[in-house]
Design a protein around this motif. Structure first.
Motif, short mmCIF file in Angstrom:
data_model
loop_
_atom_site.label_atom_id
_atom_site.label_comp_id
_atom_site.label_asym_id
_atom_site.label_seq_id
_atom_site.Cartn_x
_atom_site.Cartn_y
_atom_site.Cartn_z
N LYS B 89 0.82 -1.21 0.00
CA LYS B 89 0.00 0.00 0.00
C LYS B 89 0.86 1.27 0.00
O LYS B 89 0.57 2.22 -0.70
N LEU B 90 1.92 1.25 0.81
CA LEU B 90 2.68 2.49 1.00
C LEU B 90 3.82 2.64 0.00
O LEU B 90 4.10 3.75 -0.44
N PHE B 91 4.51 1.55 -0.31
CA PHE B 91 5.75 1.71 -1.07
C PHE B 91 5.69 1.11 -2.46
O PHE B 91 5.65 1.81 -3.45
N PRO B 97 10.83 -6.45 -0.39
CA PRO B 97 10.68 -5.71 0.87
C PRO B 97 9.48 -6.19 1.68
O PRO B 97 9.55 -6.24 2.91
N ALA B 98 8.41 -6.55 0.99
CA ALA B 98 7.20 -6.99 1.71
C ALA B 98 7.50 -8.25 2.53
O ALA B 98 7.16 -8.32 3.72
N GLU B 155 -13.28 -6.37 9.07
CA GLU B 155 -13.92 -7.50 8.43
C GLU B 155 -13.58 -7.63 6.94
O GLU B 155 -13.43 -8.72 6.41
N THR B 156 -13.48 -6.49 6.28
CA THR B 156 -13.22 -6.50 4.84
C THR B 156 -11.85 -7.08 4.52
O THR B 156 -11.64 -7.69 3.48
N GLY B 157 -10.94 -6.83 5.43
CA GLY B 157 -9.57 -7.28 5.17
C GLY B 157 -8.77 -6.17 4.52
O GLY B 157 -9.32 -5.30 3.84
N LEU B 158 -7.47 -6.19 4.77
CA LEU B 158 -6.60 -5.14 4.25
C LEU B 158 -6.29 -5.43 2.79
O LEU B 158 -5.92 -6.55 2.43
N GLN B 159 -6.50 -4.44 1.94
CA GLN B 159 -6.15 -4.63 0.53
C GLN B 159 -5.66 -3.33 -0.07
O GLN B 159 -5.74 -2.27 0.55
N VAL B 160 -5.12 -3.42 -1.26
CA VAL B 160 -4.53 -2.25 -1.89
C VAL B 160 -5.59 -1.56 -2.73
O VAL B 160 -6.28 -2.19 -3.53
N ASP B 164 -4.07 4.48 -2.91
CA ASP B 164 -2.96 4.28 -1.97
C ASP B 164 -1.69 4.92 -2.53
O ASP B 164 -1.51 4.95 -3.75
N PRO B 165 -0.80 5.42 -1.65
CA PRO B 165 0.35 6.19 -2.15
C PRO B 165 1.30 5.39 -3.06
O PRO B 165 1.65 5.87 -4.14
N GLN B 166 1.73 4.20 -2.63
CA GLN B 166 2.68 3.38 -3.41
C GLN B 166 3.80 4.24 -3.99
O GLN B 166 4.00 4.30 -5.20
#
Lengths: 251, 406
Positions: B89-91, B97-98, B155-160, B164-166
């Motif tokens: 999401k951020l980079f 790296p993930a 509940e939805t879950g984390l997703q991109v 998102d900045p990336q």
């Protein structure tokens, strides 16, 4: 001044006085036996020496340093090895591995993260372990699972594990308890041999008078948590106080 | 080879060969044939085999060697997934790296949980780890997903998302997790007559990582450190009176296995950039316990086999439905056909858990050493026919003690 000095040690469990004013001095390179009837406080005293229990008052000095408040592994690292009443060995491991672990502990200290090296490459440790097994007459059992051995062999292995660390003081807690006559005699012979061949101090807690009088240079008799006498073996046998403690007044 | 003895080197080569050839091995039936539904050689499932294999290898370093049964390892897997998705999401969508961050975060997390939980042993340790995992689940599911501070997206879950900045993302790169431009989803399909084999980039990344971590696990098993861990399982009292401090040994094993779990979680997110709280639930922790015991606790290859076994059941058996059954038993007279289907029905489709449960019971009762012990027994039977019985020397080849039923 001995290698191990116990001064004015008291230990109570609730209302029960397990140890009261125990004084004891173990001289270097001697075999010191601690005897006494059931409930005399022998095991409590031993547990105070190895860090399992902390006395309420008094001091326990080993080689000039206090052992009180240290955990069992620290006390072992100071040079005290302990043999248990029922052999405490690594049952799931082979005899050879059992012998290597104490040698690792002596070389690397209480913890070392050697996760990438291979045991097979530790030639120094392997040689030393093989040599101790040879000394213990156990070289032919090196690949056996330790749990599969006889009681006498487990005892022999445990003593070997302690000796491999070259301790300055070896503590034995009733090493022949529950053993058959033949095993007892083997253990006595082994301990005699150790006493003759090595510069080692041995403190032994024992019930069996045969074992005590075959080994000890010095004997302390405990009764009801207090030392009754401390003397040479020949004087202990005839001492009326000892007879009374063991056999009651009628004797 | 690589500092391994011959037996371990052979095992590593076998594992390498199996993982690299998995697309062939798992697709033995031609596409379109009636048996094709037993093919497991599609990328999504193959990735799962490997990822859960890694998870179970790590779990086995703790449970198999030290005997400490953790019921909360899914927490580290979940933490690993969340960390990886945050990197996405951020980079960048680059998976290196993930995955690195997921291992690091899982290590920190397991250091903390291990430090507290390892103050107790036995059932109390298990309950403490379970409590921590359920707290982590609750945190991820609700507490950390409020509008002011949304770390997990509940509940939805984390997703991109598109906004998102990336920061390090360039338009020339794929809009999915990738390895320096090679998308994890890119798949090459090889058609050979009626057969089709899929070679997926993500799968091969997982396979290479599995080989590395499997190699590291062998090194740990054969090291003095591994020997100390087995000593912890065998007799802690003797260790303490031998001058060894058991606490750092168990904590190190706990953190290593937590890092394996984090790695598995990171890879899961790298294959599919999502992270949900259900990954941390206690059922997920229980699953890895089952995998390890089913395969063979304390053995090197066992956990991988167990993971493959359970994931195969979950994905293949659950797909069999009544229509398929009727096709299979069509040769029977009508009444009997219906009856047979009626009997088999509870064990397939959603009932796959029932089949798995029965199998698990059979394995634990009759093969306490897991599938590996089963393999050894078969091997011994085959060998026993060739060798004369006098070559057996009970003193120098004592029976191996089972690791589980103690």
């Amino acid at each position: 001044m001995g290698i191990l000095d116990v001064k004015n040690v008291n230990k109570n469990f609730g209302g029960l006085k397990a140890l009261s004013n125990v004084n004891l001095s173990v001289r270097e390179n001697t075999v010191h036996a601690i005897i006494g009837p059931n409930g005399a406080g022998k095991s409590t005293l031993l547990n105070c020496l190895v860090g399992k229990l902390i006395p309420d008052t008094g001091s326990v000095m080993f080689d000039g340093k206090s052992v009180l408040g240290r955990s069992p592994y620290e006390i072992n690292q100071m040079g005290i090895s302990r043999v248990f009443q029922t052999p405490e060995i690594f049952g799931d491991l082979t005899v050879m591995e059992n012998m290597m672990i104490p040698i690792f502990a002596r070389r690397d200290g209480a913890f070392r993260m050697h996760a990438y090296e291979s045991v097979a490459n530790e030639s120094g440790i392997i040689e030393r372990a093989e040599q101790v097994l040879e000394d213990m007459n156990m070289a032919d059992k090196r690949h056996m699972h330790a749990a599969a051995m006889s009681r006498g062999d487990k005892r022999r292995l445990e003593i070997g594990m302690c000796l491999s660390q070259e301790p300055r003081l070896l503590l034995l807690d009733e090493p022949t308890a529950g053993m058959a006559r033949a095993d007892t005699n083997n253990t006595i012979d082994l301990l005699k041999q150790i006493k003759e061949e090595r510069d080692i101090t041995i403190a032994i807690i024992e019930h069996d008078m045969h074992v005590v009088f075959s080994l000890a240079d010095r004997i302390t008799v405990l009764a009801q948590g207090t030392p009754l006498v401390e003397d040479d073996p020949q004087n202990i046998k005839g001492n009326p106080k000892v007879r009374e403690a063991y056999l009651g007044e009628s004797a | 080879m690589l500092g391994l003895n011959k037996k371990d080197a052979t095992l590593l080569i076998v594992v390498a060969a199996l993982t690299l050839c998995a697309p062939f091995i798992l697709n033995p039936f031609p596409t379109g044939s009636a048996m094709a539904q037993f093919n497991a050689g599609y990328p999504d499932l193959m990735q799962r085999f490997i990822i859960f294999g890694i998870f179970a290898i790590g779990f086995n370093i703790l449970f198999g060697l030290t005997g400490y049964l953790s019921f909360g390892h899914a927490a580290f897997l979940g933490v690993g997934s969340y960390s990886a998705v945050w990197i996405f999401k951020l980079f960048t969508y680059n998976v290196i790296p993930a995955i690195t961050l997921s291992v690091v975060v899982a290590a920190i997390f397991s250091l903390f949980i291990g430090f507290v939980s390892l103050r107790r042993s036995g059932i109390y340790f298990s309950i403490l780890t379970l409590a921590f995992a359920q707290m982590s689940f609750a945190l991820a599911y609700s507490v950390l997903s409020n509008p002011k501070f949304n770390l997990t997206n509940g509940e939805t879950g984390l997703q991109v998302y598109a906004d998102d900045p990336q920061w390090f993302h360039r338009d020339s790169l794929p809009d999915l997790p990738h390895l320096f431009g090679l998308s994890m989803r890119s798949t090459y399909s090889l058609e050979l007559g009626a057969w089709r084999f899929d070679f997926n980039a993500g799968y091969y990344l997982c396979a290479v990582i599995l080989m590395i971590v499997f190699y590291l696990a062998i090194r740990i098993f054969r090291s003095p450190f591994g020997m100390m861990l087995r000593a912890v399982k065998s007799n802690q009292q003797r260790m303490n009176y031998t001058g060894l401090n058991t606490r750092p040994y168990t904590l190190a094993a706990f953190v290593i296995s937590g890092m394996y779990a984090g790695l598995a979680g990171g890879l899961m997110a790298a294959m599919d950039p999502l992270a949900g709280a259900e990954r941390m639930q206690w059922t997920a922790s229980g699953e890895v316990v089952l995998m390890t015991i089913l395969g063979g606790t304390g053995t090197l290859i066992g956990p991988v086999l167990g993971a493959g076994f359970i994931k195969y059941f979950e994905n293949i058996f659950s797909k069999i439905n009544d229509t398929v059954l009727h096709n299979w038993f069509a040769f029977l007279p009508d009444g009997i056909e219906d009856f047979v289907v009626f009997i088999v029905h509870p064990f397939i489709g959603k009932g796959w858990h029932l089949t798995l449960g029965l199998l698990f019971m059979l394995v634990v009762i009759f093969l306490p050493g897991g599938l590996v012990e089963g393999g050894q027994r078969i091997g011994r039977l085959l060998k026993g026919k060739k060798k004369a019985p006098d070559s057996e020397d009970p003193e120098h080849h004592p029976k191996e003690t089972p690791h589980v039923a103690e």
